[in-house]
Design a protein around this motif. Structure first.
Motif, short mmCIF file in Angstrom:
data_model
loop_
_atom_site.label_atom_id
_atom_site.label_comp_id
_atom_site.label_asym_id
_atom_site.label_seq_id
_atom_site.Cartn_x
_atom_site.Cartn_y
_atom_site.Cartn_z
N CYS A 159 10.85 59.43 77.61
CA CYS A 159 9.43 59.62 77.27
C CYS A 159 9.10 61.11 77.21
O CYS A 159 8.45 61.57 76.27
N GLY A 160 9.58 61.85 78.21
CA GLY A 160 9.35 63.29 78.23
C GLY A 160 9.96 63.98 77.02
O GLY A 160 9.35 64.87 76.42
N TYR A 161 11.14 63.54 76.65
CA TYR A 161 11.84 64.12 75.50
C TYR A 161 11.05 63.93 74.21
O TYR A 161 10.85 64.89 73.46
N LYS A 163 7.85 63.24 73.84
CA LYS A 163 6.47 63.74 73.89
C LYS A 163 6.39 65.25 74.06
O LYS A 163 5.35 65.85 73.78
N ARG A 164 7.46 65.87 74.50
CA ARG A 164 7.44 67.30 74.88
C ARG A 164 6.82 68.23 73.84
O ARG A 164 5.98 69.06 74.19
N PHE A 166 4.62 67.72 71.71
CA PHE A 166 3.28 67.31 71.27
C PHE A 166 2.28 67.24 72.42
O PHE A 166 1.35 66.43 72.38
N LEU A 167 2.45 68.06 73.43
CA LEU A 167 1.63 67.96 74.63
C LEU A 167 0.14 68.16 74.35
O LEU A 167 -0.70 67.63 75.07
N ASP A 168 -0.20 68.91 73.32
CA ASP A 168 -1.61 69.15 73.01
C ASP A 168 -2.12 68.27 71.87
O ASP A 168 -3.23 68.49 71.38
N GLU A 169 -1.34 67.29 71.46
CA GLU A 169 -1.72 66.47 70.32
C GLU A 169 -1.64 64.99 70.70
O GLU A 169 -0.58 64.38 70.61
N CYS A 170 -2.76 64.44 71.11
CA CYS A 170 -2.82 63.07 71.64
C CYS A 170 -2.22 62.05 70.66
O CYS A 170 -1.42 61.21 71.05
N GLN A 173 1.48 62.23 70.65
CA GLN A 173 2.07 61.71 71.89
C GLN A 173 2.14 60.19 71.85
O GLN A 173 3.15 59.60 72.24
N GLN A 177 5.46 57.73 71.80
CA GLN A 177 5.67 56.54 72.63
C GLN A 177 5.93 55.32 71.76
O GLN A 177 6.74 54.46 72.11
#
Length: 193
Positions: A159-161, A163-164, A166-170, A173, A177
């Motif tokens: 999940c971290g991989y 989403k990493r 795109f942390l500022d782009e809901c 993210q 997922q």
């Protein structure tokens, strides 16, 4: 309940000050732990449903391009096989995933039809696209696996991989997922040991 369990994200419910006082001080007997958990689950489900609705082709393109471009090794024949399937519940059990992981997968799979359609359309333009996507996914999975990650820790690492970047782009993210959940269900990678 330990102090750590009491303060865990799974146990906490965020309320405005008015409702916090209502539940904790004015009418605590009116709100059982079971009732509060259900309220929290219902709310989180509504929020997730609303957020997944903003996932579209632009978000999926950004996520899949990231997965493909993050590969370090060339594809092997093994990565070019068709996606295989076992039942989702079996795969969740086989991988010792948590209830929280299961909920995320279930919510994200609401957009699986869109991820599948996106992959199929991209495959018409580039026949290697599905294999490259699977290869990027597989490569990171094995890197985590070789570092000793298993079960929830491995899934959380995946999940971290995705989403990493795109942390500022809901929207992206949630698209990440959705891609991860689709690949978790459709790809045989989580079936191997």
């Amino acid at each position: 309940m330990t102090e750590e369990d009491r303060n865990s994200i799974k146990n906490l419910i965020y309320l405005c000050s008015k409702h916090h006082e209502e539940i904790d001080k004015i009418n605590p007997d009116k709100y059982s732990a079971e009732n509060l958990r259900k309220m929290k689950e219902d709310h989180e489900r509504r929020v997730d449903n609303a957020c997944y609705s903003c996932v579209g082709f632009p978000e999926l393109e950004a996520v899949t391009e990231y997965i493909i471009n993050s590969r370090k090794t060339a594809m092997t024949d093994d990565t070019q096989n068709e996606f295989d399937k076992i039942r989702l519940s079996e795969k969740i059990e086989l991988n010792h995933l948590t209830e929280c992981d299961h909920d995320m997968i279930e919510n994200a799979l609401q957009r699986a039809y869109l991820v599948k359609r996106f992959i199929e359309e991209r495959a018409q333009m580039d026949s290697d696209f599905p294999a490259m996507l699977k290869a990027g996914f597989r490569e990171h999975y094995y890197a985590l696996f070789l570092r000793g990650k298993r079960g929830h820790d491995l899934f959380e690492g995946m999940c971290g991989y995705v989403k990493r970047p795109f942390l500022d782009e809901c929207g992206k993210q949630y698209a990440a997922q959705a891609v991860l959940a689709y690949l978790f269900e459709a790809c045989d990678i989580f079936e191997r040991r």
